[in-house]
Design an enzyme around this catalytic site. Sequence first.
Site, PDB file in Angstrom:
ATOM      1  N   ASP A  12      -6.228  -3.809  -1.793  1.00  0.00           N
ATOM      2  CA  ASP A  12      -6.334  -2.389  -1.429  1.00  0.00           C
ATOM      3  C   ASP A  12      -7.075  -1.625  -2.536  1.00  0.00           C
ATOM      4  OD1 ASP A  12      -3.141  -0.922  -2.516  1.00  0.00           O
ATOM      5  OD2 ASP A  12      -4.271  -2.636  -3.331  1.00  0.00           O
ATOM      6  N   ASN A 167       3.406  -1.813  -4.254  1.00  0.00           N
ATOM      7  CA  ASN A 167       2.991  -2.675  -3.144  1.00  0.00           C
ATOM      8  C   ASN A 167       4.167  -3.029  -2.237  1.00  0.00           C
ATOM      9  OD1 ASN A 167       0.303  -2.735  -3.872  1.00  0.00           O
ATOM     10  ND2 ASN A 167       0.507  -4.606  -5.097  1.00  0.00           N
ATOM     11  N   ASP A 240      -3.555  -6.431 -10.728  1.00  0.00           N
ATOM     12  CA  ASP A 240      -4.114  -7.366  -9.745  1.00  0.00           C
ATOM     13  C   ASP A 240      -4.947  -8.482 -10.369  1.00  0.00           C
ATOM     14  OD1 ASP A 240      -4.636  -4.563  -7.509  1.00  0.00           O
ATOM     15  OD2 ASP A 240      -2.854  -5.768  -7.915  1.00  0.00           O
TER      16      ASP A 240
HETATM   17  O1  RIB Z   1       2.071  -1.448  -8.592  1.00  0.00           O
HETATM   18  C1  RIB Z   1       0.745  -1.830  -8.846  1.00  0.00           C
HETATM   19  C2  RIB Z   1       0.068  -2.269  -7.591  1.00  0.00           C
HETATM   20  O2  RIB Z   1      -0.024  -1.176  -6.681  1.00  0.00           O
HETATM   21  C3  RIB Z   1      -1.395  -2.715  -7.819  1.00  0.00           C
HETATM   22  O3  RIB Z   1      -1.726  -3.675  -6.867  1.00  0.00           O
HETATM   23  C4  RIB Z   1      -2.176  -1.453  -7.581  1.00  0.00           C
HETATM   24  O4  RIB Z   1      -3.515  -1.717  -7.154  1.00  0.00           O
HETATM   25  C5  RIB Z   1      -1.396  -0.843  -6.457  1.00  0.00           C
HETATM   26  O5  RIB Z   1      -1.832  -1.450  -5.249  1.00  0.00           O
HETATM   27 CA    CA Z   2      -3.667  -3.315  -5.449  1.00  0.00          CA
END
Ligand code: RIB
Ligand code: CA
Length: 313
Positions: A12, A167, A240
Amino acid sequence: MSAKKRIILDCDPGHDDALAIVLACFSEEPELLGITTVAGNQTVDKTTRNALRVLSLIGKDIPVARGCERPLVGELVTAPEVHGESGLDGAELPEPRFGPVREHAVEFIVRTLRESPSPVTLIATGPLTNVALALRLAPDIAGKIERIVLMGGAARDANATPTAEFNIFVDPEAAHIVFTSGVPITMVGLDVTNRALLTPEEIQGLKDGGPVRRAFAGLLSFYAAANERLLGIEGAPLHDPLAVAAVIDPSVITTQRVHVAVELCGSHTRGTTAVDLYRVTGKPSNAEVALDLDLPRFKRMVLSALERADRSG
Ligand code: RIB
Ligand code: CA
């Protein structure tokens, strides 16, 4: 010579997702079969556009499949306060040189797994909506998944609520489906990714590089400023990219095999990953949870991938 690891990156973008794309594209090991996008940091239109813009910046023609616009059950929560209105604020990126494939991300994942001559590693760095739906649409694909390596959750940390990571918080039901799927899982959570920091000095040093590093100097400056303002984190947490690095070189993290459950009902704790480090539940382990990282090795991987991206231009 062992065959390359075949991977799909579900993401994302999002600043750290963008750097995960660079690491996946400019590391010897993985063969990136495709990128699937999901709503999370921003709407799926924006995360899809951002994935395409990053690929145009680095000159890679990887297929991109647009995915789910919202979580399975709850309302979509985005993170413009971290990633900006575009989802990738902080640098002028090129317009996409190509568009997404016609297939929905879920269909792309299912077809690619079914057609693959060998098992594929799914790397998920956003909410798990696409991955969960793929497992529900085509249960047979579980046998073609080498491992799901996901950035998400935490044993003892949080960022979206007092107890949940973003996430997982955005789509807890999807995360529940993934963690109860029986597929091998590596959970790369905030316990290690909040320590995977690029310092302000390292970010500034990117300005001395070529167009890719200069773009990421702007992106990561914006992203680091947001993390410091909101969470008091000094530097850019590379959540990520660490998940991708863990596929390229599993020794970059240290894991413990434990039981992980996802809270779906708590009015204050929805989206929390209950990581049973001391095995008090007696439940069977269902995930390798990352508890430590080799930060110097990880940084070398990231910085050399950025350098290779500039050299390839
Ligand atoms: O909590 C961090 C995550 O949430 C990472 O993947 C950031 O890109 C957001 O998607
Ligand atoms: Ca992410």
